[in-house]
Design a protein around this motif. Structure first.
Motif, PDB file in Angstrom:
ATOM      1  N   ALA A   1       0.854  -1.187   0.000  1.00  0.00           N
ATOM      2  CA  ALA A   1       0.000   0.000   0.000  1.00  0.00           C
ATOM      3  C   ALA A   1       0.887   1.233   0.000  1.00  0.00           C
ATOM      4  N   SER A   2       0.557   2.159  -0.885  1.00  0.00           N
ATOM      5  CA  SER A   2       1.264   3.430  -0.968  1.00  0.00           C
ATOM      6  C   SER A   2       0.222   4.542  -0.910  1.00  0.00           C
ATOM      7  N   VAL A   3       0.691   5.778  -0.916  1.00  0.00           N
ATOM      8  CA  VAL A   3      -0.211   6.923  -0.814  1.00  0.00           C
ATOM      9  C   VAL A   3      -0.185   7.696  -2.126  1.00  0.00           C
ATOM     10  N   GLY A   4      -1.375   7.886  -2.700  1.00  0.00           N
ATOM     11  CA  GLY A   4      -1.498   8.589  -3.965  1.00  0.00           C
ATOM     12  C   GLY A   4      -1.379  10.091  -3.820  1.00  0.00           C
ATOM     13  N   SER A   5      -1.353  10.789  -4.945  1.00  0.00           N
ATOM     14  CA  SER A   5      -1.209  12.247  -4.943  1.00  0.00           C
ATOM     15  C   SER A   5      -2.386  12.943  -4.276  1.00  0.00           C
ATOM     16  N   ASP A   6      -3.522  12.261  -4.185  1.00  0.00           N
ATOM     17  CA  ASP A   6      -4.700  12.819  -3.517  1.00  0.00           C
ATOM     18  C   ASP A   6      -4.744  12.424  -2.040  1.00  0.00           C
ATOM     19  N   ALA A   7      -3.642  11.863  -1.527  1.00  0.00           N
ATOM     20  CA  ALA A   7      -3.497  11.404  -0.137  1.00  0.00           C
ATOM     21  C   ALA A   7      -4.360  10.191   0.177  1.00  0.00           C
ATOM     22  N   GLU A   8      -4.892   9.550  -0.839  1.00  0.00           N
ATOM     23  CA  GLU A   8      -5.683   8.336  -0.647  1.00  0.00           C
ATOM     24  C   GLU A   8      -4.783   7.108  -0.759  1.00  0.00           C
ATOM     25  N   PRO A   9      -5.095   6.039  -0.002  1.00  0.00           N
ATOM     26  CA  PRO A   9      -4.290   4.820  -0.087  1.00  0.00           C
ATOM     27  C   PRO A   9      -4.543   4.088  -1.405  1.00  0.00           C
ATOM     28  N   GLN A  10      -3.494   3.440  -1.896  1.00  0.00           N
ATOM     29  CA  GLN A  10      -3.585   2.611  -3.089  1.00  0.00           C
ATOM     30  C   GLN A  10      -2.852   1.314  -2.776  1.00  0.00           C
TER      31      GLN A  10
ATOM     32  N   GLY B   1      11.769  -0.084 -18.798  1.00  0.00           N
ATOM     33  CA  GLY B   1      10.377   0.183 -18.466  1.00  0.00           C
ATOM     34  C   GLY B   1       9.935  -0.375 -17.132  1.00  0.00           C
ATOM     35  N   PHE B   2      10.838  -1.079 -16.442  1.00  0.00           N
ATOM     36  CA  PHE B   2      10.518  -1.632 -15.131  1.00  0.00           C
ATOM     37  C   PHE B   2      11.385  -0.983 -14.059  1.00  0.00           C
ATOM     38  N   ALA B   3      10.813  -0.855 -12.882  1.00  0.00           N
ATOM     39  CA  ALA B   3      11.531  -0.324 -11.724  1.00  0.00           C
ATOM     40  C   ALA B   3      11.721  -1.444 -10.708  1.00  0.00           C
ATOM     41  N   VAL B   4      12.839  -1.398 -10.006  1.00  0.00           N
ATOM     42  CA  VAL B   4      13.093  -2.297  -8.888  1.00  0.00           C
ATOM     43  C   VAL B   4      12.958  -1.448  -7.627  1.00  0.00           C
ATOM     44  N   ILE B   5      12.063  -1.856  -6.754  1.00  0.00           N
ATOM     45  CA  ILE B   5      11.753  -1.086  -5.553  1.00  0.00           C
ATOM     46  C   ILE B   5      12.299  -1.798  -4.329  1.00  0.00           C
ATOM     47  N   ALA B   6      12.975  -1.045  -3.474  1.00  0.00           N
ATOM     48  CA  ALA B   6      13.495  -1.552  -2.206  1.00  0.00           C
ATOM     49  C   ALA B   6      12.693  -0.908  -1.077  1.00  0.00           C
ATOM     50  N   VAL B   7      12.337  -1.716  -0.085  1.00  0.00           N
ATOM     51  CA  VAL B   7      11.613  -1.198   1.076  1.00  0.00           C
ATOM     52  C   VAL B   7      12.451  -1.446   2.321  1.00  0.00           C
ATOM     53  N   GLU B   8      12.875  -0.338   2.952  1.00  0.00           N
ATOM     54  CA  GLU B   8      13.591  -0.408   4.234  1.00  0.00           C
ATOM     55  C   GLU B   8      12.538  -0.511   5.318  1.00  0.00           C
ATOM     56  N   VAL B   9      12.434  -1.670   5.923  1.00  0.00           N
ATOM     57  CA  VAL B   9      11.409  -1.926   6.932  1.00  0.00           C
ATOM     58  C   VAL B   9      11.768  -1.209   8.233  1.00  0.00           C
TER      59      VAL B   9
ATOM     60  N   LEU C   1       6.013  -1.763 -13.148  1.00  0.00           N
ATOM     61  CA  LEU C   1       6.170  -0.951 -14.350  1.00  0.00           C
ATOM     62  C   LEU C   1       6.547   0.462 -13.942  1.00  0.00           C
ATOM     63  N   GLU C   2       7.493   1.019 -14.635  1.00  0.00           N
ATOM     64  CA  GLU C   2       7.929   2.390 -14.351  1.00  0.00           C
ATOM     65  C   GLU C   2       6.741   3.358 -14.394  1.00  0.00           C
ATOM     66  N   SER C   3       5.753   3.065 -15.220  1.00  0.00           N
ATOM     67  CA  SER C   3       4.584   3.936 -15.387  1.00  0.00           C
ATOM     68  C   SER C   3       3.467   3.673 -14.366  1.00  0.00           C
ATOM     69  N   SER C   4       3.679   2.755 -13.423  1.00  0.00           N
ATOM     70  CA  SER C   4       2.621   2.399 -12.468  1.00  0.00           C
ATOM     71  C   SER C   4       2.393   3.475 -11.416  1.00  0.00           C
ATOM     72  N   ARG C   5       1.209   3.449 -10.833  1.00  0.00           N
ATOM     73  CA  ARG C   5       0.877   4.392  -9.766  1.00  0.00           C
ATOM     74  C   ARG C   5       1.816   4.223  -8.582  1.00  0.00           C
ATOM     75  N   LYS C   6       2.155   2.964  -8.240  1.00  0.00           N
ATOM     76  CA  LYS C   6       2.992   2.755  -7.050  1.00  0.00           C
ATOM     77  C   LYS C   6       4.368   3.377  -7.208  1.00  0.00           C
ATOM     78  N   VAL C   7       4.936   3.329  -8.405  1.00  0.00           N
ATOM     79  CA  VAL C   7       6.244   3.957  -8.624  1.00  0.00           C
ATOM     80  C   VAL C   7       6.129   5.469  -8.477  1.00  0.00           C
ATOM     81  N   ALA C   8       5.113   6.070  -9.075  1.00  0.00           N
ATOM     82  CA  ALA C   8       4.905   7.515  -8.933  1.00  0.00           C
ATOM     83  C   ALA C   8       4.695   7.883  -7.465  1.00  0.00           C
ATOM     84  N   ASN C   9       3.908   7.090  -6.760  1.00  0.00           N
ATOM     85  CA  ASN C   9       3.654   7.355  -5.339  1.00  0.00           C
ATOM     86  C   ASN C   9       4.943   7.294  -4.524  1.00  0.00           C
TER      87      ASN C   9
END
Length: 141
Positions: free
Chosen positions: A24-33, A112-120, A52-60
């Motif tokens: 779950a990430s936070v969108g530009s409207d502050a709503e959860p996605q 066109g793909f992003a690799v995302i790391a999450v520091e817990v 995908l680099e173009s996905s909402r989660k990457v932008a968020n």
């Protein structure tokens, strides 16, 4: 499989065994996605996913890096919260290779793909396979 939230290696092993979860990430409207994603972890508990680099989660994540992740099997649910980043350069290659090792044929390192790391930063393990159910929480520095 019973383990505590403080045990990074056991949490990482659980994430790798499950292989998927909801991020779950936070969108530009502050709503959860939220999105169901393939997921792995390094031995020290760093979560790794691709998108995908173009996905909402990457932008968020680029603008609001706080995320929550849930991974579950039949008896155990692990909640994780932390800060995500889109990996670049050597880290992208290293984590993309780790992701591809868990998911052969992955396109994580493709254009066109992003690799995302999450520091817990925080973990909660709920084990319903024990009676009474066992709950542990831990803050990871």
């Amino acid at each position: 499989m019973s383990f505590d939230a403080v045990d990074r290696s056991a949490v990482a092993q659980f994430v790798r065994a499950c292989g998927a979860g909801v991020v779950a990430s936070v969108g530009s409207d502050a709503e959860p996605q939220a999105a169901f994603v393939g997921l792995t972890a390094t031995d020290d508990g760093l979560l790794v996913l691709d998108a995908l680099e173009s996905s909402r989660k990457v932008a968020n994540i680029r603008t609001r890096p706080r995320v929550a992740v849930v991974v579950t099997d039949a008896d155990v649910t692990v909640q994780l919260e932390g800060r995500a980043r889109v990996s670049v350069d050597d880290e992208r290659r290293r984590l993309g290779e780790a992701y591809s090792a868990r998911f052969p044929g992955s396109r994580a390192l493709a254009d066109g793909f992003a690799v995302i790391a999450v520091e817990v930063r925080w973990v909660r393990v709920y084990d319903a396979g024990t009676h009474p159910p066992r709950v542990t929480e831990a803050a990871w520095a």
